[in-house]
Design an enzyme around this catalytic site. Structure first.
Site, PDB file in Angstrom:
ATOM      1  CG  HIS A  17       3.277 -22.043  28.729  1.00  0.00           C
ATOM      2  ND1 HIS A  17       2.182 -22.314  29.520  1.00  0.00           N
ATOM      3  CD2 HIS A  17       3.118 -20.764  28.310  1.00  0.00           C
ATOM      4  CE1 HIS A  17       1.402 -21.238  29.585  1.00  0.00           C
ATOM      5  NE2 HIS A  17       1.954 -20.289  28.852  1.00  0.00           N
ATOM      6  CE  LYS A  41      -4.664 -12.619  36.052  1.00  0.00           C
ATOM      7  NZ  LYS A  41      -3.952 -12.478  34.781  1.00  0.00           N
ATOM      8  NE  ARG A  90      -1.116 -17.519  22.653  1.00  0.00           N
ATOM      9  CZ  ARG A  90      -1.750 -17.259  23.769  1.00  0.00           C
ATOM     10  NH1 ARG A  90      -2.277 -18.234  24.459  1.00  0.00           N
ATOM     11  NH2 ARG A  90      -1.889 -16.020  24.199  1.00  0.00           N
ATOM     12  CB  SER A 126      -3.069 -20.670  31.263  1.00  0.00           C
ATOM     13  OG  SER A 126      -1.725 -20.941  30.974  1.00  0.00           O
TER      14      SER A 126
END
Ligand code: PNS
Length: 159
Positions: A17, A41, A90, A126
């Site tokens: 990031h 969440k 990615r 993450s």
């Protein structure tokens, strides 16, 4: 002034990031790192913890600020006169979902710019960081030091 936003959950922020933020900060005059507040969440880190870590890690960039948002990202952009979203791509696995979001955000009035993730970080997420750290795996070099320390503290407290 050319403004961009780097949105995400950042639970927690990784070196992947940070690489995207730095590259966005090179291309735009002002970059907001915007942390999504998702009431459905709950993450490992609270929103406040994520924001504090992000602020510490981005402090050396004078044109990066950290903020939070809820609801639609496109609404946040229009409220803050931000015309561009910057995200890292990615791998091919990211592409379908990211393209879908970019096209939806484009119809809502804000364009997305993708930067190819530095290959050094292309496997990084993450979620993987949390999984490895939970079992005392070594995540140094993959997350900033402040995050590494916070992960150890969090998982020690949970044990
Ligand atoms: O780090 P993440 O969880 O992959 O980030 C996803 C994020 C926050 C960029 C995305 O879920 C988002 O923008 N959510 C806000 C709600 C929204 O605008 N949804 C429509 C997207 S087209």
């Amino acid at each position: 002034m050319r403004k961009a936003v780097c949105p995400g959950s950042f639970d927690p922020v990784t070196n992947g990031h940070l690489d995207v933020f730095a590259r966005a900060a090179d291309q735009f005059d002002h970059v907001t790192v915007a942390v999504l507040i998702n009431s459905t969440k709950s993450g490992l880190f609270s929103i406040e913890e994520r924001v504090d870590m992000l602020r510490e890690c981005t402090a050396k960039h004078s044109n990066i600020v950290v903020d939070t948002f809820h609801g639609l990202l496109a609404d946040y952009c229009s409220e803050h006169d931000i015309k561009a979203i910057v995200k890292g791509l990615r791998a091919v696995s990211d592409f379908d979902y990211e393209l879908q979001m970019a096209q939806m955000n484009s119809t809502l009035g804000v364009d997305t710019f993708f930067v190819a993730t530095n290959p050094e970080f292309s496997f990084l997420s993450s979620s993987l960081i949390k999984e490895v750290a939970k079992f005392n795996g070594d995540v140094s070099g993959l997350v900033p030091e402040v995050v590494q320390t916070a992960l150890v503290k969090k998982f020690t407290a949970q044990a």
